[in-house]
Design an enzyme around this catalytic site. Structure first.
Site, short mmCIF file in Angstrom:
data_model
loop_
_atom_site.label_atom_id
_atom_site.label_comp_id
_atom_site.label_asym_id
_atom_site.label_seq_id
_atom_site.Cartn_x
_atom_site.Cartn_y
_atom_site.Cartn_z
N HIS A 233 0.85 -1.20 0.00
CA HIS A 233 0.00 0.00 0.00
C HIS A 233 0.88 1.25 0.00
O HIS A 233 1.83 1.35 0.77
CB HIS A 233 -0.91 0.03 1.24
N PRO B 157 -2.62 -0.54 19.22
CA PRO B 157 -2.42 -0.96 17.83
C PRO B 157 -2.63 0.11 16.76
O PRO B 157 -2.35 -0.13 15.59
CB PRO B 157 -3.43 -2.10 17.65
N LYS C 284 2.43 -0.71 15.04
CA LYS C 284 3.87 -0.76 15.33
C LYS C 284 4.35 -2.02 16.06
O LYS C 284 5.55 -2.31 16.06
CB LYS C 284 4.26 0.46 16.18
N TYR D 263 4.74 6.21 10.24
CA TYR D 263 3.88 5.07 9.89
C TYR D 263 4.62 4.03 9.05
O TYR D 263 4.52 2.84 9.31
CB TYR D 263 2.63 5.59 9.16
P1 FAD Z 1 4.04 -12.49 20.83
O1 FAD Z 1 3.54 -12.46 19.44
O2 FAD Z 1 3.09 -12.23 21.93
O3 FAD Z 1 4.72 -13.91 21.04
C1 FAD Z 1 5.09 -14.40 22.31
C2 FAD Z 1 5.07 -15.91 22.28
O4 FAD Z 1 5.55 -16.39 23.51
C3 FAD Z 1 3.65 -16.46 22.13
O5 FAD Z 1 3.61 -17.40 21.08
C4 FAD Z 1 3.36 -17.09 23.49
O6 FAD Z 1 2.54 -18.23 23.40
C5 FAD Z 1 4.75 -17.44 23.99
N1 FAD Z 1 4.86 -17.51 25.45
C6 FAD Z 1 4.28 -16.70 26.36
N2 FAD Z 1 4.63 -17.06 27.61
C7 FAD Z 1 5.44 -18.13 27.48
C8 FAD Z 1 6.11 -18.95 28.40
N3 FAD Z 1 6.02 -18.74 29.73
N4 FAD Z 1 6.86 -19.98 27.94
C9 FAD Z 1 6.97 -20.19 26.60
N5 FAD Z 1 6.34 -19.44 25.67
C10 FAD Z 1 5.60 -18.42 26.10
N6 FAD Z 1 1.61 -4.90 15.36
C11 FAD Z 1 2.01 -4.37 14.17
O7 FAD Z 1 3.21 -4.23 13.96
N7 FAD Z 1 1.14 -4.03 13.17
C12 FAD Z 1 -0.18 -4.17 13.35
O8 FAD Z 1 -0.94 -3.90 12.42
C13 FAD Z 1 -0.65 -4.67 14.62
N8 FAD Z 1 -1.98 -4.83 14.86
C14 FAD Z 1 -2.38 -5.46 15.98
C15 FAD Z 1 -3.72 -5.67 16.14
C16 FAD Z 1 -4.17 -6.32 17.27
C17 FAD Z 1 -5.64 -6.52 17.41
C18 FAD Z 1 -3.24 -6.79 18.26
C19 FAD Z 1 -3.71 -7.54 19.48
C20 FAD Z 1 -1.90 -6.58 18.11
C21 FAD Z 1 -1.45 -5.91 16.98
N9 FAD Z 1 -0.11 -5.67 16.79
C22 FAD Z 1 0.29 -5.07 15.62
C23 FAD Z 1 0.89 -6.07 17.80
C24 FAD Z 1 1.60 -7.38 17.49
O9 FAD Z 1 0.65 -8.41 17.28
C25 FAD Z 1 2.56 -7.76 18.64
O10 FAD Z 1 3.33 -6.62 18.96
C26 FAD Z 1 3.49 -8.92 18.26
O11 FAD Z 1 2.79 -10.13 18.33
C27 FAD Z 1 4.69 -9.00 19.21
O12 FAD Z 1 5.48 -10.13 18.90
P2 FAD Z 1 6.31 -10.90 20.01
O13 FAD Z 1 7.01 -12.00 19.29
O14 FAD Z 1 7.09 -9.93 20.78
O15 FAD Z 1 5.24 -11.46 21.03
C1 DHB Z 2 -4.23 -3.78 11.14
C2 DHB Z 2 -3.97 -3.63 12.48
C3 DHB Z 2 -3.59 -2.42 12.98
O1 DHB Z 2 -3.32 -2.26 14.30
C4 DHB Z 2 -3.47 -1.32 12.16
O2 DHB Z 2 -3.12 -0.12 12.68
C5 DHB Z 2 -3.73 -1.46 10.81
C6 DHB Z 2 -4.11 -2.70 10.31
C7 DHB Z 2 -4.63 -5.10 10.62
O3 DHB Z 2 -4.78 -6.03 11.43
O4 DHB Z 2 -4.82 -5.24 9.40
#
Ligand code: FAD
Ligand code: DHB
Length: 389
Positions: A72, A292, A296, A384
C-alpha cells in the site's frame, strides 16, 4: 541440553531471532508454550513497515509475502464526513505491506523446521535462572518430562504475559505504563475489499479501521468498551456501528459480508527498562506494548531482534560485547519513538468519554492540520512507514 542462545516464545520476535542467528551459524533453541497449530492460527497484526518487509526478503523468508501480501502506498483518514488520503510513498519514498502476522509466523516456522531448527512446542513451567552468571539456564517441562537448557544467553521473546520480564529484579527495573479506557473490537469478514487502502476513521461514536487480508477476507476494527463481550454484538449491530462511524459525503459505502471471527483486545502503552539484565535480554512485547493504532507492535519486535542478532553474532563470534551492552539503550530509542507515535495516533482518532468540548476541538484541529500541512503529513507518514533502522 546445551545451546548458544535459549529463546523463550515463538512469536515474530523469537522465531525471527532464531532464523537470523541460524543464518550466521549460531544455534538456538526456541521454547513455546502453545502448539504449532495455535500460534499459526492466532489473528493479530497486519501491517509490515518497509524495513520489516525488506528484512524478511533479504533473509529468505519473504517469498510468500511478496506473492500474497498487498503493498500500500497510502492510507486514508476519515473524519467530519470526508476521507483524506495520505500519500505515504510520495511523502517518504516508502510503503507498507499488508500481510497477516500469523502468515509471517507460518513462514518463519517452516524456515526453522526446514533448517532442522530446534523449536519445542507445548512446553510448560518455564523458569529462567542464573542470569547474572556466565551460564544462565532455563528449566521447563516438555512431553511430561522435566528438562534443563544451559545457554550462553537467554532471550525473553515471550510477549506481554510471559515469564522473562519478571526474572529481572524489581530494584533494577523501571516500568512505564498507560491503560486506555477503550479496546478494539476486531472482526474478520468474508467479502471483497471495500477500499484500496486502509481507512482510519475518527467519529464521535468512536474510532473505526478498515483493513484487508485478501481478495476475499477483510479485517475491520472499531473502538469499544474493553470490558464488553463479543456475545453482546450481533452482526447487525456491528454493521450499523461501522456504517455510522464510516459515514461520508462522497457516497462510498463499506461492503458487508459474513462475519466469521470476533474478538476484543484491551489497549495499553507499556515499556520495561532496561531491556537487559546480565545474560537475559528482552525483545518485542515482553519489553513493550503499544496500542495498535500505529501498527507498530510486530514491527518493533522485528526491529529489536534485528539489532539483538547483530549484537549476539559480534559477541559469540568475535568476543565483542559492545553491541550487547548498547542493546537496551539503542532499542529503547526506537521503542519510545513508536510509543509516542502510537499514543499520538490513538489520541488523534479515538473518542475519550471524559474529553471536554475544548479537547474535542483540539482533536479536530489536529486532524485538520495533519491532512492539510505537508510537514504534518510527512511526519505522520515517516513514522507510519517506519523510521530507518
Ligand atoms: P508475541 O507475538 O506475543 O509472542 C510471544 C510468544 O511467547 C507467544 O507465542 C506465546 O505463546 C509465547 N509464550 C508466552 N509465555 C510463554 C512462556 N512462559 N513460555 C513459553 N512461551 C511463552 N503490530 C504491528 O506491527 N502491526 C499491526 O498492524 C498490529 N496490529 C495489531 C492488532 C491487534 C488486534 C493486536 C492484538 C496486536 C497488533 N499488533 C500489531 C501487535 C503485534 O501483534 C505484537 O506486537 C506482536 O505479536 C509481538 O510479537 P512478540 O514476538 O514480541 O510477542
Ligand atoms: C491492522 C492492524 C492495525 O493495528 C493497524 O493499525 C492497521 C491494520 C490489521 O490487522 O490489518
Amino acid at each position: 541440553m546445551r545451546t548458544q542462545v535459549g529463546i523463550i516464545g515463538a512469536g515474530p520476535a523469537g522465531l525471527l531471532l532464531s532464523h537470523l542467528l541460524h543464518l550466521q551459524g549460531i544455534e538456538s533453541v526456541v521454547l513455546e508454550c502453545r502448539s504449532r497449530e495455535e500460534i499459526e492460527a492466532t489473528i493479530r497484526a497486519g501491517v509490515l513497515e518497509q524495513g520489516s518487509r525488506d528484512l524478511l526478503i533479504e533473509t529468505g523468508v519473504g517469498e510468500r509475502m511478496q506473492r500474497e501480501g498487498f503493498v500500500h502506498h497510502g492510507i486514508e483518514l476519515s473524519f467530519g464526513g470526508r476521507r483524506h488520503r495520505i500519500d505515504l510513498t510520495e511523502l517518504t519514498g516508502r510503503s507498507i505491506t499488508v500481510y497477516a502476522q500469523h502468515e509471517v509466523i507460518k513462514d518463519l516456522v517452516a524456515a526453522r523446521l526446514a533448517a532442522q531448527g530446534q523449536l519445542l512446542f507445548e512446553v510448560s513451567d518455564v523458569n529462567i535462572a542464573d542470569i547474572d552468571s556466565e551460564r544462565p539456564t532455563v528449566s521447563f517441562a516438555h512431553k511430561g518430562e522435566a528438562a534443563r537448557l544451559e545457554c550462553d544467553y537467554v532471550i525473553g521473546c515471550d510477549g506481554f504475559h510471559g515469564v522473562s520480564r519478571g526474572t529481572i529484579p524489581h530494584h533494577v527495573r523501571k516500568d512505564y505504563s498507560r491503560v486506555y479506557p477503550f479496546g478494539w473490537f476486531g472482526i474478520l469478514v468474508e467479502a471483497p475489499p471495500s477500499s484500496h487502502e486502509l481507512i482510519y476513521a475518527q467519529h464521535e461514536r468512536g474510532f473505526a479501521l478498515v483493513s484487508t487480508r485478501s481478495a476475499t477476507v477483510q479485517r475491520m476494527y472499531f473502538q469499544c468498551d474493553p470490558h464488553d463481550k463479543v456475545e453482546h454484538w450481533s452482526d447487525d449491530r456491528i454493521w450499523a456501528e461501522l456504517h455510522s462511524r464510516l459515514e461520508n459525503d462522497d457516497g462510498w459505502r463499506l461492503t458487508e459480508g459474513r462475519i466469521f471471527q470476533k474478538n476484543i483486545v484491551a489497549m495499553r502503552s507499556f515499556v520495561a527498562t532496561p531491556m537487559r539484565h546480565g545474560r537475559l535480554f528482552l525483545a518485542g512485547d515482553a519489553a513493550h506494548i503499544v496500542p495498535p493504532t500505529g501498527a507498530k507492535g510486530m514491527n518493533l519486535a522485528i526491529a529489536d531482534v534485528r539489532l539483538l542478532a547483530l549484537a549476539l553474532v559480534e559477541a559469540i563470534r568475535n568476543g565483542k560485547q559492545e553491541g550487547l551492552e548498547r542493546y537496551s539503550d539503542t532499542a529503547l530509542r526506537r521503542v519510545w519513538r513508536a510509543e509516542h507515535f502510537s499514543w499520538f495516533m490513538t489520541s488523534l482518532l479515538h473518542s475519550f468519554a471524559d474529553a471536554s468540548d475544548f479537547q474535542r476541538q483540539l482533536q479536530r484541529s489536529e486532524l485538520e492540520y495533519v491532512v492539510s500541512s505537508r510537514a504534518a503529513m510527512t511526519s505522520l507518514a515517516e513514522n507510519y512507514v517506519g523510521l530507518p533502522f
